[in-house]
Design a protein around this motif. Sequence first.
Motif, PDB file in Angstrom:
ATOM      1  N   ASP A 192       5.157  66.849  32.137  1.00  0.00           N
ATOM      2  CA  ASP A 192       5.594  68.528  31.615  1.00  0.00           C
ATOM      3  C   ASP A 192       3.724  68.479  30.405  1.00  0.00           C
ATOM      4  OD1 ASP A 192       7.754  68.562  32.721  1.00  0.00           O
ATOM      5  OD2 ASP A 192       8.555  67.435  31.937  1.00  0.00           O
TER       6      ASP A 192
ATOM      7  N   GLU B  62       7.718  61.697  33.635  1.00  0.00           N
ATOM      8  CA  GLU B  62       7.585  63.544  33.092  1.00  0.00           C
ATOM      9  C   GLU B  62       7.374  63.930  32.161  1.00  0.00           C
ATOM     10  OE1 GLU B  62      11.858  62.467  34.406  1.00  0.00           O
ATOM     11  OE2 GLU B  62      11.907  62.298  36.326  1.00  0.00           O
ATOM     12  N   HIS B  63       7.615  63.302  31.459  1.00  0.00           N
ATOM     13  CA  HIS B  63       6.924  64.022  29.429  1.00  0.00           C
ATOM     14  C   HIS B  63       5.452  64.240  29.976  1.00  0.00           C
ATOM     15  CE1 HIS B  63       7.193  64.561  25.433  1.00  0.00           C
ATOM     16  NE2 HIS B  63       6.029  63.302  25.276  1.00  0.00           N
TER      17      HIS B  63
ATOM     18  N   LYS C 162       7.708  54.145  32.363  1.00  0.00           N
ATOM     19  CA  LYS C 162       8.924  54.417  32.772  1.00  0.00           C
ATOM     20  C   LYS C 162       8.748  56.334  32.979  1.00  0.00           C
ATOM     21  CE  LYS C 162      11.499  51.948  29.551  1.00  0.00           C
ATOM     22  NZ  LYS C 162       9.510  51.313  28.531  1.00  0.00           N
ATOM     23  N   GLN C 163       9.893  56.914  34.616  1.00  0.00           N
ATOM     24  CA  GLN C 163       9.649  57.841  35.124  1.00  0.00           C
ATOM     25  C   GLN C 163       9.802  58.855  34.102  1.00  0.00           C
ATOM     26  OE1 GLN C 163       9.415  58.046  38.196  1.00  0.00           O
ATOM     27  NE2 GLN C 163       9.719  60.131  37.927  1.00  0.00           N
ATOM     28  N   GLN C 164      10.397  58.295  32.869  1.00  0.00           N
ATOM     29  CA  GLN C 164      10.766  59.090  31.603  1.00  0.00           C
ATOM     30  C   GLN C 164       9.248  59.255  31.418  1.00  0.00           C
ATOM     31  OE1 GLN C 164      13.418  56.628  31.975  1.00  0.00           O
ATOM     32  NE2 GLN C 164      12.918  56.169  30.063  1.00  0.00           N
ATOM     33  N   ASP C 165       8.446  58.573  31.284  1.00  0.00           N
ATOM     34  CA  ASP C 165       7.085  58.951  30.548  1.00  0.00           C
ATOM     35  C   ASP C 165       5.823  59.670  31.313  1.00  0.00           C
ATOM     36  OD1 ASP C 165       8.050  57.042  28.730  1.00  0.00           O
ATOM     37  OD2 ASP C 165       7.511  55.010  29.384  1.00  0.00           O
TER      38      ASP C 165
END
Length: 331
Positions: free
Chosen positions: A276, A272-273, A267-270
Amino acid sequence: MVRLRAPAFWSQPSAKIRPLLLSPFSAIVAAITARKQRQMCWAAPVPVLCCGNISVGGTGKTTVVLDLAARLLLRGKKPHILTRGYGGRLRTITRVNPAQHTAQDVGDEPLLLAQLCPVWVGADRAVSAQMAVAAGADCLLMDDGFQNPSLHKNLSLLVVDGGVGLGNGHVLPAGPLREQPLQAFARAQVTVLIGPDKTGFLAQFGKVTPHLMQAELRQSDTVSALQGQRCVAFAGLGRPEKFFEGLKNCNVALEQVVAFPDHYFYKQQDLEHLADMAVSLQARLVTTPKDAVRLPEYFRQKVITVGVDLVWQNPAAPHVLLDQFLNGSAR
């Protein structure tokens, strides 16, 4: 699609209570599988080799299929690969087109396999085989499908991960097995044990397994590009720790490892994590080819992909196996 991790007791032969409570359901699963094997199957006009396993989860089947397909191509053969396409949303028999299909369409492993030779996804292996033969296949490789009775196999390989063996030895849901081991060994011609035997598989089953071949997985040459660099490794595999251990054994400095479920769609949040994390640790992102096909192109360009090569203990073994397969000497 939600994918749950295997319960811990599946890998614990000492576990008694939970397998005992689930044993009635295991008996039903084993009986259904045994009954399916008595169904009529279609015999293709070309030889069919199946790389399957007894347990659920990753054992290295796809790596074996890639190795054998490459060897068949070197012999001038025209192999096509048949697979179910686990995780894909397409429900009709489909020839994989890497330029058109995504992992969400056909699954991650079919996309990876299609980089080498034609691949067909679909639950009905007999229909897939018929379409592959009509498209020019002169031999067929099945990635999984050992328990699927619809297509006659000229030669069946059972792939066993030496690191986990057959888990606690129980059939689903009491354990990770799809069927009783003795029934599976009786239908197979070859057992391929990958990696060191850490669970005593050979001591327990060595006398009843069909012809044994052994191999190991080694990181591909691309791992050399990571020497001297800080890395964050991530993987969504049946056993992601195998990938991480392989990198460490090649002296790759892993600042962090992140494990996801097998066939996980990022997923997008994965993303981004992970990005980062790499920035904060001043590290390079590293993953597997199977994970890479599940990444969007823009993110894939930021990641180093490190695959594995199958190294046979006896280098002549796969050549003898393919000779038997193509000459029809296997039953």
